[in-house]
Design an enzyme around this catalytic site. Structure first.
Site, PDB file in Angstrom:
ATOM      1  CG  HIS A  93      -2.085   5.456   0.012  1.00  0.00           C
ATOM      2  ND1 HIS A  93      -1.185   4.895  -0.858  1.00  0.00           N
ATOM      3  CD2 HIS A  93      -1.690   5.065   1.253  1.00  0.00           C
ATOM      4  CE1 HIS A  93      -0.290   4.191  -0.181  1.00  0.00           C
ATOM      5  NE2 HIS A  93      -0.585   4.271   1.114  1.00  0.00           N
ATOM      6  CE  LYS A  99       1.706  -1.273   5.475  1.00  0.00           C
ATOM      7  NZ  LYS A  99       2.840  -0.652   6.153  1.00  0.00           N
ATOM      8  CG  ASP A 120       4.138  -3.067   8.386  1.00  0.00           C
ATOM      9  OD1 ASP A 120       4.270  -2.709   9.573  1.00  0.00           O
ATOM     10  OD2 ASP A 120       4.575  -2.407   7.416  1.00  0.00           O
ATOM     11  CG  HIS A 159      10.047   0.322   3.627  1.00  0.00           C
ATOM     12  ND1 HIS A 159      10.323   1.531   3.025  1.00  0.00           N
ATOM     13  CD2 HIS A 159       8.841   0.456   4.225  1.00  0.00           C
ATOM     14  CE1 HIS A 159       9.321   2.354   3.262  1.00  0.00           C
ATOM     15  NE2 HIS A 159       8.407   1.743   3.985  1.00  0.00           N
ATOM     16  CB  SER A 160       8.358  -0.642  -1.386  1.00  0.00           C
ATOM     17  OG  SER A 160       6.962  -0.845  -1.377  1.00  0.00           O
ATOM     18  CG  ASN A 161       6.646   4.680   1.230  1.00  0.00           C
ATOM     19  OD1 ASN A 161       5.536   4.487   1.709  1.00  0.00           O
ATOM     20  ND2 ASN A 161       7.672   5.061   1.939  1.00  0.00           N
TER      21      ASN A 161
HETATM   22  O1  GKR Z   1       2.020   2.939   1.584  1.00  0.00           O
HETATM   23  O2  GKR Z   1       0.610   3.180   3.194  1.00  0.00           O
HETATM   24  C1  GKR Z   1       1.684   2.814   2.777  1.00  0.00           C
HETATM   25  C2  GKR Z   1       2.650   2.133   3.712  1.00  0.00           C
HETATM   26  O3  GKR Z   1       2.142   2.174   5.014  1.00  0.00           O
HETATM   27  C3  GKR Z   1       4.021   2.760   3.647  1.00  0.00           C
HETATM   28  O4  GKR Z   1       3.938   4.157   3.786  1.00  0.00           O
HETATM   29  C4  GKR Z   1       4.980   2.188   4.672  1.00  0.00           C
HETATM   30  O5  GKR Z   1       6.112   3.006   4.752  1.00  0.00           O
HETATM   31  O6  GKR Z   1       5.077   0.204   3.317  1.00  0.00           O
HETATM   32  C5  GKR Z   1       5.531   0.839   4.377  1.00  0.00           C
HETATM   33  C6  GKR Z   1       5.857  -0.034   5.546  1.00  0.00           C
HETATM   34  O7  GKR Z   1       6.225  -1.163   5.334  1.00  0.00           O
HETATM   35  O8  GKR Z   1       5.781   0.420   6.678  1.00  0.00           O
HETATM   36 MG    MG Z   2       6.626  -1.624   7.371  1.00  0.00          MG
END
Ligand code: GKR
Ligand code: MG
Length: 437
Positions: A34, A207, A236, A335-337
């Site tokens: 990020h 993640k 994930d 889902h989120s960002n």
């Molecule tokens: O914020 O780095 C992140 C995540 O990888 C995100 O961009 C993903 O879209 O949270 C997300 C996911 O569940 O794949």
């Molecule tokens: Mg995901």
């Protein structure tokens, strides 16, 4: 026959688009790192009787340009006529098939985000006019508060924003923990403890897709050891694993994780893994639009669709998705960002309305410290957020805070998310690979 639906009712007279940059720590993922700021765009629609409706979507210059183009189409429309608004937008933008989502963990489409931005702001206006919360426009609440999951990230040390990889030595509690590095299973457990202590989360997502699978599976096992069987855990890898790797580690984690999210890429591969495992599979990558549903059902690509109103085309579309999921025996979660409170409020209204919510929703909110709503940061109690009180979304724009984050945007020089470039600042040879292990 052409309908003249615009003769009565309020009209949209102003359409404001404000790109902002929000402090974001150096979080790692499958696509890299990020940047010190996460980009968001805030949309505000104002009616001729001065009722304002707001929404928040991922920031990206291409989306902002398309939003700018949609202004002349939306000004003069009645915010209640959402079907007509959607038809007008569809007629004026090229269709974007699901391929345009891209290979990255986040969705790179434009039009779906525009639908969502305009729809949520219109629903906020409608709610204010009829003095009801947005959840009532989605059929009414099924729950008073919505459970979220802790969302753990591998990360470098650093606070993000102006501090970058430096930290604020005066920070305490979660504010300090958010800045610490998490590059191995022990540090992930420490992060999880700090996050769950602060927000009361009852389930945990890791993640993955950052380190080779053995390390990430060990982190899952360490979390299980630390939190016990009563705390559901998910991982994930954002589709970076091969089918073989997904089955191998999926089997090892059977009985330990509540679901495995996007272990591998594509509906076919997901379906193969799903047949080999007892653990449910979830996705925000292989089934991401209505166009993907028939093949998903035919193949059996996943058990849980992680909806996101930002890229499923809005809150009402997400309710339609909930119906599809019920029909075909899929679970629905979210889902989120990286995001702020306008998005969180919309997610909570939706989360309160959807049926059979078996899995706690994702949110990046603990990773952000900025806010642009007058009530300040929304509160989590026992990992849950209560449906905001008040009409519409129940949150109001803090215009000073918005301006400050807009200035961040102008100064930071970022115009779209590119985690690969950020990662190359740390490891120059690093390259994104759609499948890595
Ligand atoms: O914020 O780095 C992140 C995540 O990888 C995100 O961009 C993903 O879209 O949270 C997300 C996911 O569940 O794949
Ligand atoms: Mg995901």
């Amino acid at each position: 026959m052409s309908l003249n639906l615009n003769s009565k009712g309020p009209k949209i007279k102003e359409f404001h688009i404000t790109p902002i940059a929000v402090v974001d720590p150096p979080l790692l993922n499958a696509a890299g790192l990020h940047a010190p700021y996460a980009l968001r765009t805030v949309v505000e629609l104002v009616t001729d009787d001065n009722i304002s409706g707001i929404s928040e979507i991922p920031g990206n210059i291409a989306i902002d340009i398309a939003l700018e183009k949609s202004k002349s189409l939306i000004i003069g429309q009645d915010p209640f006529q959402l079907n007509q608004i959607r038809d007008i937008l569809s007629a004026n933008f090229d269709t974007e098939d699901t391929i345009k989502r891209g290979d990255t963990p986040w969705d790179q489409r434009t039009i779906v985000h525009i639908f969502s931005a305009i729809e949520v702001a219109c629903l906020d206006i409608i709610g204010k006019i009829i003095n009801r919360p947005v959840v009532d426009l989605l059929g009414g609440r099924r729950r008073e508060s919505v459970p979220f999951s802790a969302y753990l990230f591998y990360k470098y040390e650093g606070a993000g924003g102006a501090l970058g990889f430096d930290t604020n030595p005066n920070a305490i509690g979660w504010d300090a923990a958010r800045q610490a590095s998490a590059l191995n299973p022990n540090e992930i457990v420490t992060q999880a403890k700090a996050m769950c202590q602060e927000f009361g989360f009852q389930s945990i997502k890791l993640k993955g897709g950052v380190f080779e699978p053995r390390q990430e599976v060990d982190a899952v096992l360490a979390l299980r050891e630390a939190f016990g069987a009563e705390t559901p855990i998910r991982i994930d890898p954002n589709a970076l694993w091969t089918v073989e790797t997904s089955i191998k580690y999926g089997k090892e984690m059977e009985g330990v994780i509540e679901y495995l999210e996007d272990p591998c890429r594509g509906q076919e591969n997901m379906a193969t893994v799903r047949k080999a495992l007892k653990t449910p599979l979830a996705t925000n990558m292989c089934t991401t639009s209505f166009e993907d549903i028939p093949r998903s059902i035919e193949l059996g690509a996943e058990d849980i669709i992680l909806s996101d109103h930002h890229f499923w085309g809005g809150l009402q579309a997400s309710m339609t998705l909930a119906g599809v999921c019920q029909t075909f025996g899929r679970d629905l979660s979210m889902h989120s960002n990286s995001h702020l409170g306008i998005s969180l409020a919309a997610m909570v209204h939706l989360g309160a309305a959807i049926p059979n919510l078996r899995y706690a929703l994702d949110t990046h909110y603990p990773w952000q410290s900025d806010e642009i709503i007058t009530c300040g940061r929304l509160k989590f109690e026992d990992g849950q957020v209560a449906v905001p009180k008040g009409a519409g979304l129940g949150v109001e724009l803090d215009r000073q805070a918005l301006e400050k984050l807009h200035q961040n945007y102008l100064k930071c020089g970022l115009t779209k998310r590119n985690d690969e470039i950020e990662m190359q600042k740390v490891q120059p040879d690093w390259k994104f690979m759609p499948t890595r292990w």
